[in-house]
Design a protein around this motif. Structure first.
Motif, PDB file in Angstrom:
ATOM      1  N   MET A 390       0.829  -1.209   0.000  1.00 13.06           N
ATOM      2  CA  MET A 390       0.000   0.000   0.000  1.00 13.06           C
ATOM      3  C   MET A 390       0.861   1.257   0.000  1.00 13.06           C
ATOM      4  O   MET A 390       0.470   2.300  -0.536  1.00 13.06           O
ATOM      5  N   VAL A 393       1.491   2.093  -3.465  1.00 11.94           N
ATOM      6  CA  VAL A 393       0.298   2.698  -4.075  1.00 11.94           C
ATOM      7  C   VAL A 393       0.211   4.175  -3.705  1.00 11.94           C
ATOM      8  O   VAL A 393      -0.037   5.048  -4.550  1.00 11.94           O
ATOM      9  N   ILE A 409      -7.790   3.966 -11.716  1.00 11.63           N
ATOM     10  CA  ILE A 409      -7.617   3.213 -10.473  1.00 11.63           C
ATOM     11  C   ILE A 409      -8.400   1.920 -10.587  1.00 11.63           C
ATOM     12  O   ILE A 409      -9.608   1.939 -10.834  1.00 11.63           O
ATOM     13  N   GLY A 411      -9.166  -2.166  -8.990  1.00  6.25           N
ATOM     14  CA  GLY A 411      -9.151  -2.946  -7.747  1.00  6.25           C
ATOM     15  C   GLY A 411     -10.536  -3.471  -7.453  1.00  6.25           C
ATOM     16  O   GLY A 411     -11.538  -2.977  -7.973  1.00  6.25           O
ATOM     17  N   THR A 415     -12.046  -1.831  -1.902  1.00  6.11           N
ATOM     18  CA  THR A 415     -10.619  -1.675  -1.590  1.00  6.11           C
ATOM     19  C   THR A 415     -10.234  -0.241  -1.292  1.00  6.11           C
ATOM     20  O   THR A 415      -9.132   0.018  -0.798  1.00  6.11           O
ATOM     21  N   LYS A 417     -10.934   2.668  -3.633  1.00  2.00           N
ATOM     22  CA  LYS A 417     -10.548   3.400  -4.848  1.00  2.00           C
ATOM     23  C   LYS A 417     -10.906   4.879  -4.735  1.00  2.00           C
ATOM     24  O   LYS A 417     -10.156   5.758  -5.171  1.00  2.00           O
ATOM     25  N   ILE A 420      -8.320   6.860  -2.706  1.00  2.00           N
ATOM     26  CA  ILE A 420      -7.119   7.179  -3.483  1.00  2.00           C
ATOM     27  C   ILE A 420      -7.412   8.340  -4.430  1.00  2.00           C
ATOM     28  O   ILE A 420      -6.581   9.246  -4.614  1.00  2.00           O
ATOM     29  N   ILE A 552      -5.009  -1.117  -6.812  1.00  2.48           N
ATOM     30  CA  ILE A 552      -5.116  -1.221  -5.352  1.00  2.48           C
ATOM     31  C   ILE A 552      -5.249  -2.698  -4.993  1.00  2.48           C
ATOM     32  O   ILE A 552      -6.171  -3.367  -5.463  1.00  2.48           O
TER      33      ILE A 552
END
Length: 688
Positions: A390, A393, A409, A411, A415, A417, A420, A552
């Motif tokens: 992570m 990331v 992004i 995933g 998770t 997204k 982020i 992710i």
């Protein structure tokens, strides 16, 4: 008893020593507290294991000196002080000399043990006095009766409890106890009459520290020779009872004379040490040490110091750990006449204490790690993590935030997204610019275009007269987050591509282009590359979005983040619902074992459900959903990762549906949106 009698030696550290050295001393001596001295070797306070761990957790390097740590100012006392002066202290007390140099430390447990032993000894003695045939009467320095046995009570014709606290001359006017108390000299064979009963009495002062504290009178009736005979039998009985009491003691008892020659030992001593009485009685302790029976002797220490001493020992041939306390017994002239040693088996106690200490250390370690990671990561990003995967990331997101380009992004659902995406927005555009989010899967196809690009008045039936700006216009100079972009219809994908490339949009029902300065961040849980091959996603849009991809990882691939996330969510929910729940270590271990198909969202939902339904103060594994308490079957070795994921997801979906009999409820429990649950259930053939 004085402070020095119960004091224990302790290692000390200096302010100039490093934190690393202090931690070494703590681990070496298995002690929670270490006294600290300055350059003049004067006691200034203490450091604790907790304060050392907190210093490390706060970022202070191990090579820093103890001047960087918190110094706890524990009280001190002199070695000759009465322990009664510090009996009410709940913390350790440092023993220093008149120059404030450290001699040792007194722990609350030592105070309790010392006074408890004294109290129990007095209770046993007074209890045995009641068996004596002679009358026994004790007064204090104010001539007040403090003890009278049953014989005295029978002679004076009063209950024992009525005698206590009365002046002795009120009860026995002709008693010689006041004279003995004042003179300090004993008198023997004195005949007096008490309540018309002739008795012969012996009087003796009880001296402590050179001062007469009490006086005792022992007397017997002279009515017949039978009394003397009965007295002899009483003494024999008392001796036999004392013998039985000594041998029935669970603790070992070992007695030597003033020269260290073994006189007797009880059955418990033989049981604890494995040493037989016939092998040691009559031998001196120095001889037994030379023969290798003992490695050291508390008796010899008592002979040298003339005071109570406690030492730990390990019995050589049994490897048992024992605690040995030697007590000196002095005669009337002050000479050492006996040394009474108590022996206790502390093998099991030490094991339990060691296990408890390890648990405490592990808890403190986890706490320090959690606090350290949270302080380093949360304050910078607002995202809870501690894993390396992570961290990569986050570092990539921070870099791409400063570049004006599109970001994709990817995933699984749940998770994080969107978190982020917000991080990228805040680092690039700042909180003063718009962050507009739209879920492409949640809006019908016929409305999605108007939501994105807006429309002019009268553009279609039901349109507002004044028209409506789209999300592109609303996100001008900010960020537009296209969640679940893989669900966008093909026709709309072309218009989105043009808006990204040309940085302008055209409202529905209009031909006038509108310039927009928008940072595009897209997100999806779907495999866009496969969708491009299947023709369900435009290849040109895919490559436009894939300028900077950020993948992710699912929660099951960063399980070291689970303790951090669990602590964060429980704290957040405690604050939200005004709860005060704690997390059991076993629950954290179980959460780490789970595969988490719903990822972080599922973890938060599970914790919220547990906290709402729990009636205890601590969250334990018993509160977990049944599907999580059952062990998920492990794929066989050699199974491809993709197939292992399918097996695990199928098992979790199937077991959860068995429990709730509702796919929407399954989505809620697993923390996944309904669309994803129905899609996966259909994919694995679970919809019937």
């Amino acid at each position: 008893m004085k402070v020095i009698d119960i004091m224990q030696k302790v290692a000390v550290v200096s302010l100039s020593d490093t934190i690393k050295y202090a931690i070494h001393v703590v681990n070496r001596d298995k002690d929670d507290i270490i006294p600290v001295i300055n350059q003049e070797k004067v006691y200034i306070g203490c450091v604790t294991k907790d304060s050392l761990l907190e210093a490390v957790a706060s970022g202070i390097p191990l090579h820093a000196t103890l001047e960087s740590c918190q110094i706890t100012h524990l009280p001190s006392c002199l070695p000759e002080e009465d322990p009664a002066a510090i009996i009410d202290r709940i913390h350790e007390t440092v023993v220093v000399n008149e120059q404030s140099h450290i001699l040792g430390i007194v722990r609350p447990s030592a105070l309790t043990t010392g006074y408890t032993s004294d109290l129990q000894a007095f209770e046993r003695i007074y209890g045995m006095f009641d068996f004596a045939y002679n009358g026994i009467l004790i007064i204090d320095e104010h001539e007040i009766i403090v003890f009278a046995n049953r014989v005295v009570a029978d002679i004076v014709g009063m209950a024992k409890n009525e005698l206590i606290g009365r002046s002795v001359t009120d009860i026995i006017p002709n008693s010689l106890l006041p004279i003995v108390l004042k003179s300090g000299h004993a008198q023997y064979g004195q005949k007096i009459v008490i309540n018309d009963i002739p008795v012969v009495a012996n009087y003796s002062p009880l001296i402590e520290g050179g001062i007469v504290r009490n006086a005792i009178s022992v007397f017997q009736e002279l009515t017949s020779i039978e009394h003397l005979y009965n007295e002899l039998n009483s003494v024999k009985q008392l001796f036999a009872e004392l013998e039985a009491i000594i041998n029935s003691s669970y603790d070992g008892i070992f007695i030597t004379d003033g020269n260290g020659v073994v006189l007797r030992l009880n059955d418990a001593y033989e049981r604890i040490t494995g040493i037989k009485a016939k092998d040691v009685i009559g031998k001196s302790m120095r001889q037994l040490i030379n023969e290798g029976v003992y490695d050291q002797s508390v008796t010899l220490h008592v002979m040298e110091k003339k005071q109570t001493i406690t030492i730990p020992q390990t019995v050589k041939h049994t490897h048992k750990q024992i605690l040995v306390t030697g007590n000196p017994v002095f005669d009337e002239e002050g000479n050492l006449s006996r040394i009474l040693t108590n022996v206790r088996d502390i093998t099991e106690l030490n094991c339990l204490q060691s296990q408890l200490q390890k648990t405490k250390e592990q808890t403190l370690k986890y706490k320090a790690e959690l606090n350290h990671l949270r302080s380093m990561q949360i304050k910078d990003t607002g995202i809870i993590y501690g894993s390396e995967i992570m961290d990569r990331v986050i570092q990539l997101a921070m870099k791409v935030a400063h570049v004006d380009t599109t970001v994709l992004i990817t995933g699984e659902s749940g998770t994080g997204k969107e978190l982020i995406a917000k991080l990228i927005h805040e680092q690039s555009k700042g909180v003063n610019h718009s962050f507009i989010k739209i879920n492409c899967a949640a809006i019908p196809e016929q409305l999605l275009e108007s939501e994105l690009f807006g429309y002019e008045g009268g553009a279609f039936t039901g349109a507002k007269k004044e028209g409506k700006p789209g999300l592109f216009e609303m996100a001008h100079n900010g960020t537009l987050f296209l969640d679940e972009v893989g669900e966008m219809p093909l026709l709309l994908q072309a218009k989105l591509l043009r808006a990204i490339q040309e940085k302008e949009i055209v409202r529905i029902g209009s031909t006038k282009p509108i310039e927009v300065n928008v940072k595009i961040i897209a997100a999806t849980h779907r495999d866009l590359e496969k969708m491009v091959k299947d023709g369900t996603f435009r290849e040109d849009l895919y490559y436009r979005l894939m300028v900077v991809p950020i993948q992710i990882p699912p929660l099951r691939e960063r399980k070291e983040d689970i303790p951090l996330l669990t602590k964060y969510f429980v704290d957040k929910l405690n604050k939200r619902f005004h709860f005060q729940y704690r997390i059991s270590p076993e629950l954290v271990d179980k959460l780490i074992e789970h595969s988490w198909p719903g990822n972080v969202r599922e973890l938060e939902n599970v914790l919220e459900r547990m906290m709402i339904t729990s009636s205890e103060d601590e969250l334990t594994t018993s509160l977990l959903p049944e599907t999580m308490r059952r062990k998920v079957p492990c794929p066989k070795r050699g199974t491809k990762l993709k197939d292992a994921v399918i097996q695990t997801e199928t098992y979790v979906l199937e077991e959860t549906f068995k429990e709730y009999q509702s796919w929407p409820k399954v989505a809620e429990v697993l923390g996944v949106d309904r669309t994803t649950i129905f899609r996966k259930a259909g994919k694995y053939g679970l919809l019937k």
